[in-house]
Design an enzyme around this catalytic site. Structure first.
Site, PDB file in Angstrom:
ATOM      1  N   CYS A  58       1.029  -1.507   0.020  1.00  0.00           N
ATOM      2  CA  CYS A  58      -0.054  -0.039   0.085  1.00  0.00           C
ATOM      3  C   CYS A  58       0.636   0.950   0.123  1.00  0.00           C
ATOM      4  O   CYS A  58       1.846   1.389   0.950  1.00  0.00           O
ATOM      5  CB  CYS A  58      -1.084  -0.118   1.595  1.00  0.00           C
ATOM      6  SG  CYS A  58      -1.656   1.597   1.455  1.00  0.00           S
ATOM      7  N   CYS A  66      -3.195   7.479  -4.479  1.00  0.00           N
ATOM      8  CA  CYS A  66      -2.632   5.938  -4.478  1.00  0.00           C
ATOM      9  C   CYS A  66      -1.611   5.426  -5.234  1.00  0.00           C
ATOM     10  O   CYS A  66      -1.239   5.862  -6.134  1.00  0.00           O
ATOM     11  CB  CYS A  66      -3.737   4.924  -5.501  1.00  0.00           C
ATOM     12  SG  CYS A  66      -3.779   3.179  -4.956  1.00  0.00           S
TER      13      CYS A  66
HETATM   14  O1  PYC Z   1      -1.547   4.355  -1.430  1.00  0.00           O
HETATM   15  O2  PYC Z   1      -1.309   2.028  -2.596  1.00  0.00           O
HETATM   16  C1  PYC Z   1      -2.649   3.008  -2.156  1.00  0.00           C
HETATM   17  C2  PYC Z   1      -3.427   2.663  -1.671  1.00  0.00           C
HETATM   18  C3  PYC Z   1      -4.095   1.178  -2.237  1.00  0.00           C
HETATM   19  C4  PYC Z   1      -5.137   1.282  -1.717  1.00  0.00           C
HETATM   20  C5  PYC Z   1      -5.446   2.613  -0.977  1.00  0.00           C
HETATM   21  N1  PYC Z   1      -4.207   3.016  -1.466  1.00  0.00           N
END
Ligand code: PYC
Length: 332
Positions: free
Chosen positions: A90, A253
């Site tokens: 993550c 993300c």
């Molecule tokens: O930042 O990799 C990330 C992530 C995965 C799910 C929510 N954030």
């Protein structure tokens, strides 16, 4: 009947929550962090649901535990949890973990300026910049990322037939870009993006066998990346990532950004060393970059970097009381 107590540092990375459990995490079995992840999923998923779901968490909640590294070349091991499950990797979580662990003196990197992390998906190097006693920015060198499937056909009831790529950046992401039937994520409400994302994810998992070429335990799509035009100066593109039943990532993300870097590089749209600034649904930004080319099994791949920042917001002592009917949480 028992009461299980968890001491946590709560914070956020570019708007998305990170709950770092510093006391109360379970002892895990396994020779590698990937094996520990499987052990956690087998025996302790109730801890994840209790700490992530309502009433102690919420749809977006995401967290991590620290363990001694299983690798010689890493300072510490990380186990990731969120409402969708126990992730191989993550990105926003890692930026939050590194920030809070350093600011609270929980880790001492062998090499000042870089914290090497043993994650279930592989080694991740986190370079950090201090501003006094605070961590100002963290740049991850993420696991090798690659375009897994191109021009996949899928169907979502309100959009009709879609064509999309599926790329890996620590998790697998279907990446939906402008095409007939879909213009921009801005055309939809968050609730619509969530509902369409769930339908797309289910469709893809029903019709395609999506498996990491080197680790069969990393499989399937649990996220969905909707794209759009950015709103902020300096951003290259916007995205909204669905996870769990109804979460939309408030950060850009990290693993989704890595997947998108790999996809764009594979399609000749992003050169090595070029910045790709990814904007989230709330306008926060990660700076992504392709560092170099590599391979993952038979797949041409890249080594991506992702830069972002995080803030510590407070201490949280959470009780999971077996006498509480909602001790393991719920999702709506
Ligand atoms: O930042 O990799 C990330 C992530 C995965 C799910 C929510 N954030």
């Amino acid at each position: 009947m028992a009461v299980h107590e968890f001491e946590c540092l709560d914070g956020h990375t570019c708007g998305n929550p990170v709950r770092l459990v510093v006391n109360g995490g379970p002892q895990l079995e396994g020779e590698t962090q990937a094996e520990r992840r499987l052990d956690f999923m087998r025996r302790y998923d109730w801890i994840r649901t209790g700490l992530m779901f309502e009433p102690r968490g919420h749809a977006q909640m995401s967290g991590a535990f620290l363990y001694p590294s299983t690798r010689e070349d890493c300072d510490i091991a990380v186990l990731y949890i969120e409402t969708s499950g126990c992730l191989p990797m993550c990105g926003h979580g890692t930026i939050g973990v590194v920030t809070m662990a350093l600011e609270h003196g929980l880790v001492t990197p062998a090499t000042p300026g870089v914290l090497n992390l043993d994650t279930p998906a592989g080694k991740v190097a986190a370079r950090y910049r201090m501003d006094g006693d605070k961590v100002a920015a963290v740049t991850l060198t993420n696991v090798p990322s690659f375009l897994y499937l191109r021009d996949v056909e899928a169907e979502v009831s309100v959009l009709g037939r879609l064509r999309l790529d599926i790329a890996y950046g620590g998790n697998f992401y279907p990446i939906v870009e402008t095409q007939p039937g879909y213009r921009d994520m801005a055309d939809f409400s968050p609730a619509q993006l969530v509902a369409m994302g769930r339908e797309l994810r289910e469709y893809l998992n029903r019709h395609y066998d999506i498996v990491h070429p080197l680790d069969p335990n990393i499989r399937g799509v649990r996220h969905c990346l909707w794209t759009g035009a950015p709103k902020n100066i300096g951003s290259s593109a916007a995205n909204a990532v669905l996870y769990g039943e109804s979460a939309l990532d408030r950060s850009p993300c990290g693993t989704g950004t890595s997947a998108r870097l790999a996809q764009r590089h594979a399609r000749g749209l992003l050169a090595i060393g070029e910045d790709f600034v990814h904007e989230s649904i709330i306008g926060s930004q990660f700076i992504g970059r392709v560092l170099e080319e590599t391979r993952v099994g038979d797949y041409p791949a890249i080594v991506p970097s992702v830069q972002g920042w995080a803030r510590f917001t407070g201490y949280n002592r959470i009780l999971l009381d077996d006498a509480d009917p909602y001790v393991h949480g719920f999702e709506v």
